[in-house]
Design a protein around this motif. Structure first.
Motif, short mmCIF file in Angstrom:
data_model
loop_
_atom_site.label_atom_id
_atom_site.label_comp_id
_atom_site.label_asym_id
_atom_site.label_seq_id
_atom_site.Cartn_x
_atom_site.Cartn_y
_atom_site.Cartn_z
N ASN A 8 0.85 -1.19 0.00
CA ASN A 8 0.00 0.00 0.00
C ASN A 8 0.89 1.24 0.00
N GLY A 9 0.54 2.21 -0.86
CA GLY A 9 1.33 3.43 -0.94
C GLY A 9 2.50 3.36 -1.89
N ALA A 10 2.64 2.23 -2.60
CA ALA A 10 3.78 2.09 -3.52
C ALA A 10 3.61 2.91 -4.78
N GLY A 11 2.37 3.34 -5.09
CA GLY A 11 2.12 4.14 -6.29
C GLY A 11 1.34 3.42 -7.36
N LYS A 12 0.83 2.22 -7.07
CA LYS A 12 0.14 1.42 -8.09
C LYS A 12 -1.11 2.12 -8.61
N THR A 13 -1.95 2.60 -7.69
CA THR A 13 -3.20 3.24 -8.10
C THR A 13 -2.94 4.50 -8.91
N SER A 14 -2.02 5.32 -8.46
CA SER A 14 -1.69 6.55 -9.20
C SER A 14 -1.22 6.22 -10.60
N ALA A 15 -0.37 5.20 -10.72
CA ALA A 15 0.14 4.82 -12.04
C ALA A 15 -1.00 4.35 -12.95
N LEU A 16 -1.88 3.49 -12.43
CA LEU A 16 -2.97 2.97 -13.26
C LEU A 16 -3.91 4.07 -13.71
N HIS A 29 7.14 -5.41 -10.16
CA HIS A 29 7.29 -5.12 -8.74
C HIS A 29 7.40 -3.60 -8.58
N VAL A 30 6.42 -3.02 -7.88
CA VAL A 30 6.36 -1.56 -7.70
C VAL A 30 6.72 -1.22 -6.26
N ASN A 31 7.70 -0.33 -6.09
CA ASN A 31 8.12 0.09 -4.76
C ASN A 31 8.57 1.54 -4.80
N GLU A 32 8.06 2.32 -3.83
CA GLU A 32 8.43 3.73 -3.71
C GLU A 32 8.26 4.49 -5.03
N GLY A 33 7.15 4.21 -5.71
CA GLY A 33 6.78 4.99 -6.88
C GLY A 33 7.45 4.62 -8.18
N THR A 34 8.09 3.47 -8.25
CA THR A 34 8.73 3.07 -9.49
C THR A 34 8.65 1.56 -9.67
N VAL A 35 8.77 1.11 -10.91
CA VAL A 35 8.85 -0.32 -11.19
C VAL A 35 10.30 -0.73 -10.99
N VAL A 36 10.59 -1.39 -9.88
CA VAL A 36 11.96 -1.75 -9.56
C VAL A 36 12.42 -2.98 -10.33
N GLU A 37 11.48 -3.80 -10.78
CA GLU A 37 11.83 -4.96 -11.61
C GLU A 37 10.58 -5.46 -12.31
N ILE A 38 10.76 -5.99 -13.52
CA ILE A 38 9.66 -6.62 -14.24
C ILE A 38 10.20 -7.89 -14.88
N HIS A 39 9.40 -8.95 -14.81
CA HIS A 39 9.85 -10.25 -15.29
C HIS A 39 8.75 -10.91 -16.11
N THR A 40 9.15 -11.69 -17.09
CA THR A 40 8.22 -12.57 -17.78
C THR A 40 8.12 -13.86 -16.97
N MET A 41 6.95 -14.48 -16.99
CA MET A 41 6.72 -15.66 -16.17
C MET A 41 7.17 -16.92 -16.90
N ASP A 42 8.50 -17.05 -17.04
CA ASP A 42 9.06 -18.22 -17.69
C ASP A 42 10.31 -18.65 -16.96
#
Length: 299
Positions: free
Chosen positions: A46-54, A208-221
């Motif tokens: 909560n508060g990571a910035g997900k809602t604002s980004a969407l 993965h969203v933390n402190e207002g940024t996407v700190v990592e993104i991965h494909t599920m493989d």
């Protein structure tokens, strides 16, 4: 299975997004790119910035100075059709608690234009058109919201915690429906949730969203080393737990530790004897900088 090929290469193309309410940053250099047909799970505390980004991706909160393209167009200057944002705000709209039938609400949303799609959504979400909104439960209202919001075919769907009120069976059927939409129509979904059970085979990506940024993104493989490690550990101990759910909890625990360390450096408010955070500053600015109430009849 035939798949509709969109006319754009990226359904989401956001670069170096920054946003604040006139005070401390809410989004900080956030970037995200997704190809058509992607199902991206947004994971963060909560508060990571997900809602604002969407909301920004959906054009519901206007900003300037950042590259924000969806469906091949600038989300503000050349607003594309086919973008749907569904959040939790809808539940507070007095209209949805008034003595109106579901049939009337769906008609007002144009259900006659998409009769087959309407029937499919009513079946998937187990909604009765004879329901009256003031007599049904919160979970049933949420299902009505989803039917209404998804009547018109979309190319980009932004979901913010809207499955929280659904029972297990309806949620499973709903996720299967969304998966089918991405596989057959090339549509794209970004889904923020804290309910990870039943999602093991659903996402194509995890951001993965933390402190207002996407700190990592991965494909599920198999290239996702952390997920493969958890799968291996589960096999070794004969665990039936969902590797994806364990991974999400692991990421959130790491965020909690980082925030705890960070909070030790934050000044303490002498009146409350609690850390003074950016959210304290934001509360004073929300009335001036916050969004107007959003509902279906105003979008």
């Amino acid at each position: 299975m035939s798949v509709t090929k969109p006319a754009y290469d990226l359904s989401v193309d956001v670069q170096h997004l920054n946003f604040d309410y006139g005070g401390p940053p809410i989004l900080n250099d956030l970037s995200l790119t997704l190809k058509p047909g992607s199902r991206c799970l947004f994971v963060g505390r909560n508060g990571a910035g997900k809602t604002s980004a969407l909301r920004i991706f959906g054009g519901k909160r206007m900003i300037t100075g950042s590259h924000i393209n969806v469906l091949g167009k600038n989300v503000f200057s050349d607003a594309p059709k086919g973008v749907t944002y569904l959040g939790t705000e809808w539940a507070n709209n007095p209209v949805v608690r008034s003595d109106l039938s579901v049939e009337y609400l769906l008609y007002s949303m144009g259900s006659k234009r998409w009769p087959e799609r309407t029937r499919r959504l009513l079946d998937v979400l187990d909604v009765d058109t004879k329901w009256h909104m003031h007599k049904i439960s919160d979970g049933q209202r949420r299902r009505v919201q989803l039917v209404m919001g998804l009547l018109q075919p979309w190319e980009l769907l932004l979901l913010d915690e809207v499955t929280v009120d659904l029972d297990v069976l309806v949620r499973a059927d709903f996720l299967d429906f969304l998966k089918e939409e991405t596989e057959t129509r090339g549509a794209t979904i970004v889904y923020a949730t804290h309910i990870f059970d039943g999602l093991g085979q659903w996402p194509t990506h995890i951001a993965h969203v933390n402190e207002g940024t996407v700190v990592e993104i991965h494909t599920m493989d198999e290239s996702f080393e952390a997920l493969e490690r958890i799968k291996k550990e589960n096999r070794q101990r004969n665990s039936m737990d969902s590797p994806l759910m364990e991974l999400c909890y692991e990421l959130l625990r790491q965020d909690r530790v980082r925030e705890s360390i960070s909070n030790t450096k934050i000044p303490v408010d002498p009146e409350t004897n609690l850390p003074h955070t950016k959210w304290d500053d934001l509360s004073a600015n929300m009335n001036e900088y916050g969004d107007k109430y959003y509902n279906y009849w105003n979008r």
